[in-house]
Design a protein around this motif. Structure first.
Motif, PDB file in Angstrom:
ATOM      1  N   THR A  58       0.872  -1.168  -0.387  1.00  0.00           N
ATOM      2  CA  THR A  58       0.188  -0.168   0.119  1.00  0.00           C
ATOM      3  C   THR A  58       0.900   1.324  -0.090  1.00  0.00           C
ATOM      4  OG1 THR A  58      -0.240   0.203   2.310  1.00  0.00           O
ATOM      5  CG2 THR A  58      -1.829  -1.335   1.249  1.00  0.00           C
ATOM      6  N   PRO A  59       0.316   2.371  -0.380  1.00  0.00           N
ATOM      7  CA  PRO A  59       0.976   4.026  -0.120  1.00  0.00           C
ATOM      8  C   PRO A  59       1.429   3.968   1.198  1.00  0.00           C
ATOM      9  CG  PRO A  59      -0.768   3.951  -1.767  1.00  0.00           C
ATOM     10  CD  PRO A  59      -1.061   2.772  -0.963  1.00  0.00           C
ATOM     11  N   ASP A  60       0.815   3.517   2.148  1.00  0.00           N
ATOM     12  CA  ASP A  60       1.501   3.881   3.451  1.00  0.00           C
ATOM     13  C   ASP A  60       2.730   2.930   3.909  1.00  0.00           C
ATOM     14  OD1 ASP A  60      -0.561   5.622   4.467  1.00  0.00           O
ATOM     15  OD2 ASP A  60      -1.963   4.039   5.141  1.00  0.00           O
ATOM     16  N   ALA A  99       3.579  13.080 -10.685  1.00  0.00           N
ATOM     17  CA  ALA A  99       4.843  13.885 -11.589  1.00  0.00           C
ATOM     18  C   ALA A  99       5.492  12.550 -12.472  1.00  0.00           C
ATOM     19  CB  ALA A  99       5.676  14.425 -10.777  1.00  0.00           C
ATOM     20  N   GLY A 100       5.082  11.401 -12.027  1.00  0.00           N
ATOM     21  CA  GLY A 100       5.923  10.310 -12.967  1.00  0.00           C
ATOM     22  C   GLY A 100       7.407  10.133 -12.442  1.00  0.00           C
ATOM     23  N   LYS A 101       7.628  10.375 -11.258  1.00  0.00           N
ATOM     24  CA  LYS A 101       8.902  10.194 -10.805  1.00  0.00           C
ATOM     25  C   LYS A 101       9.060   9.284  -9.507  1.00  0.00           C
ATOM     26  CE  LYS A 101      10.181  15.082 -12.075  1.00  0.00           C
ATOM     27  NZ  LYS A 101      11.004  15.841 -11.899  1.00  0.00           N
ATOM     28  N   GLY A 102       8.135   8.677  -9.223  1.00  0.00           N
ATOM     29  CA  GLY A 102       8.193   7.459  -8.247  1.00  0.00           C
ATOM     30  C   GLY A 102       8.203   6.341  -8.605  1.00  0.00           C
ATOM     31  N   THR A 146       3.088   9.838   2.813  1.00  0.00           N
ATOM     32  CA  THR A 146       2.124   9.538   1.608  1.00  0.00           C
ATOM     33  C   THR A 146       1.864  10.549   0.820  1.00  0.00           C
ATOM     34  OG1 THR A 146       0.172   9.863   3.163  1.00  0.00           O
ATOM     35  CG2 THR A 146       0.879   7.390   3.010  1.00  0.00           C
ATOM     36  N   LYS A 147       1.741  11.894   1.163  1.00  0.00           N
ATOM     37  CA  LYS A 147       1.567  13.167   0.430  1.00  0.00           C
ATOM     38  C   LYS A 147       2.638  13.040  -0.512  1.00  0.00           C
ATOM     39  CE  LYS A 147      -0.375  17.050  -1.173  1.00  0.00           C
ATOM     40  NZ  LYS A 147      -1.270  16.753  -1.942  1.00  0.00           N
ATOM     41  N   THR A 148       4.024  13.244  -0.216  1.00  0.00           N
ATOM     42  CA  THR A 148       5.283  13.434  -1.258  1.00  0.00           C
ATOM     43  C   THR A 148       5.033  11.782  -2.278  1.00  0.00           C
ATOM     44  OG1 THR A 148       6.547  14.066   0.497  1.00  0.00           O
ATOM     45  CG2 THR A 148       7.575  13.092  -1.288  1.00  0.00           C
ATOM     46  N   LEU A 149       4.755  10.887  -1.764  1.00  0.00           N
ATOM     47  CA  LEU A 149       4.614   9.705  -2.561  1.00  0.00           C
ATOM     48  C   LEU A 149       3.685   9.900  -3.695  1.00  0.00           C
ATOM     49  CD1 LEU A 149       5.863   6.906  -2.735  1.00  0.00           C
ATOM     50  CD2 LEU A 149       4.002   5.939  -1.604  1.00  0.00           C
ATOM     51  N   ALA A 150       2.478  10.534  -3.247  1.00  0.00           N
ATOM     52  CA  ALA A 150       1.395  10.843  -4.429  1.00  0.00           C
ATOM     53  C   ALA A 150       2.104  11.836  -5.069  1.00  0.00           C
ATOM     54  CB  ALA A 150       0.191  11.252  -3.471  1.00  0.00           C
ATOM     55  N   ILE A 204      -4.453   2.082  -5.033  1.00  0.00           N
ATOM     56  CA  ILE A 204      -2.996   2.262  -5.477  1.00  0.00           C
ATOM     57  C   ILE A 204      -1.928   1.177  -4.760  1.00  0.00           C
ATOM     58  CG2 ILE A 204      -0.896   3.583  -5.904  1.00  0.00           C
ATOM     59  CD1 ILE A 204      -3.105   4.522  -7.429  1.00  0.00           C
ATOM     60  N   ARG A 205      -1.538   0.360  -5.681  1.00  0.00           N
ATOM     61  CA  ARG A 205      -0.470  -0.682  -5.052  1.00  0.00           C
ATOM     62  C   ARG A 205       0.816  -0.680  -5.721  1.00  0.00           C
ATOM     63  NH1 ARG A 205      -3.646  -0.155  -1.777  1.00  0.00           N
ATOM     64  NH2 ARG A 205      -5.227  -1.877  -0.810  1.00  0.00           N
ATOM     65  N   TYR A 206       1.679  -1.001  -4.894  1.00  0.00           N
ATOM     66  CA  TYR A 206       3.216  -0.932  -5.441  1.00  0.00           C
ATOM     67  C   TYR A 206       3.817  -2.337  -5.524  1.00  0.00           C
ATOM     68  CZ  TYR A 206       3.049   4.201  -4.742  1.00  0.00           C
ATOM     69  OH  TYR A 206       2.945   5.283  -5.102  1.00  0.00           O
ATOM     70  N   PRO A 207       4.149  -2.983  -6.573  1.00  0.00           N
ATOM     71  CA  PRO A 207       4.638  -4.353  -6.659  1.00  0.00           C
ATOM     72  C   PRO A 207       6.144  -4.070  -5.979  1.00  0.00           C
ATOM     73  CG  PRO A 207       4.073  -3.681  -8.839  1.00  0.00           C
ATOM     74  CD  PRO A 207       3.921  -2.595  -8.140  1.00  0.00           C
ATOM     75  N   THR A 208       6.461  -5.048  -5.135  1.00  0.00           N
ATOM     76  CA  THR A 208       7.630  -5.085  -4.319  1.00  0.00           C
ATOM     77  C   THR A 208       9.016  -5.179  -5.304  1.00  0.00           C
ATOM     78  OG1 THR A 208       7.581  -7.525  -3.749  1.00  0.00           O
ATOM     79  CG2 THR A 208       6.620  -5.832  -2.215  1.00  0.00           C
ATOM     80  N   ASP A 209       8.622  -5.995  -6.401  1.00  0.00           N
ATOM     81  CA  ASP A 209      10.025  -6.067  -7.286  1.00  0.00           C
ATOM     82  C   ASP A 209      10.083  -4.715  -7.943  1.00  0.00           C
ATOM     83  OD1 ASP A 209       7.454  -6.245  -8.633  1.00  0.00           O
ATOM     84  OD2 ASP A 209       8.591  -7.628 -10.179  1.00  0.00           O
ATOM     85  N   ALA A 210       9.099  -4.087  -8.405  1.00  0.00           N
ATOM     86  CA  ALA A 210       9.430  -2.647  -8.965  1.00  0.00           C
ATOM     87  C   ALA A 210       9.887  -1.765  -7.952  1.00  0.00           C
ATOM     88  CB  ALA A 210       8.132  -2.178  -9.668  1.00  0.00           C
ATOM     89  N   LEU A 211       9.364  -1.986  -6.641  1.00  0.00           N
ATOM     90  CA  LEU A 211      10.068  -0.938  -5.630  1.00  0.00           C
ATOM     91  C   LEU A 211      11.505  -1.187  -5.410  1.00  0.00           C
ATOM     92  CD1 LEU A 211       9.334   1.266  -3.609  1.00  0.00           C
ATOM     93  CD2 LEU A 211       8.658  -0.761  -2.129  1.00  0.00           C
ATOM     94  N   GLU A 212      11.939  -2.454  -5.483  1.00  0.00           N
ATOM     95  CA  GLU A 212      13.376  -2.851  -5.280  1.00  0.00           C
ATOM     96  C   GLU A 212      13.943  -2.202  -6.448  1.00  0.00           C
ATOM     97  OE1 GLU A 212      16.298  -6.519  -4.638  1.00  0.00           O
ATOM     98  OE2 GLU A 212      14.103  -6.793  -4.736  1.00  0.00           O
ATOM     99  N   LYS A 213      13.659  -2.206  -7.655  1.00  0.00           N
ATOM    100  CA  LYS A 213      14.191  -1.680  -8.997  1.00  0.00           C
ATOM    101  C   LYS A 213      14.485  -0.139  -8.776  1.00  0.00           C
ATOM    102  CE  LYS A 213      13.047  -5.370 -12.022  1.00  0.00           C
ATOM    103  NZ  LYS A 213      12.232  -5.618 -13.317  1.00  0.00           N
TER     104      LYS A 213
END
Length: 65
Positions: free
Chosen positions: A8-10, A29-32, A20-24, A42-51
């Protein structure tokens, strides 16, 4: 489809030590990190987060400690 862990974003904000506001804002902006929008959640895949984290590592380029 591979079995992925989604955060999750949290959870991601805590891992990256940002609000979470900075993440949003970065997402907007397409930079996260890469994310998916599952029926409005909104969900973040852990493999993409690691990259994302590895891509943004900075350090001593000399290599000597």
């Amino acid at each position: 489809m591979t079995n992925r862990t989604l955060l999750t974003p949290d959870e991601v904000a805590k891992l990256l030590n940002v609000s979470t506001k900075t993440l949003a804002n970065r997402r907007s902006a397409g930079k996260g990190p890469v994310y998916t929008n599952l029926d409005g959640s909104i969900r973040y895949p852990t493999d993409a987060l690691e990259k994302y984290v590895n891509k943004n590592l900075h350090g001593n380029k000399g290599g000597n400690l």
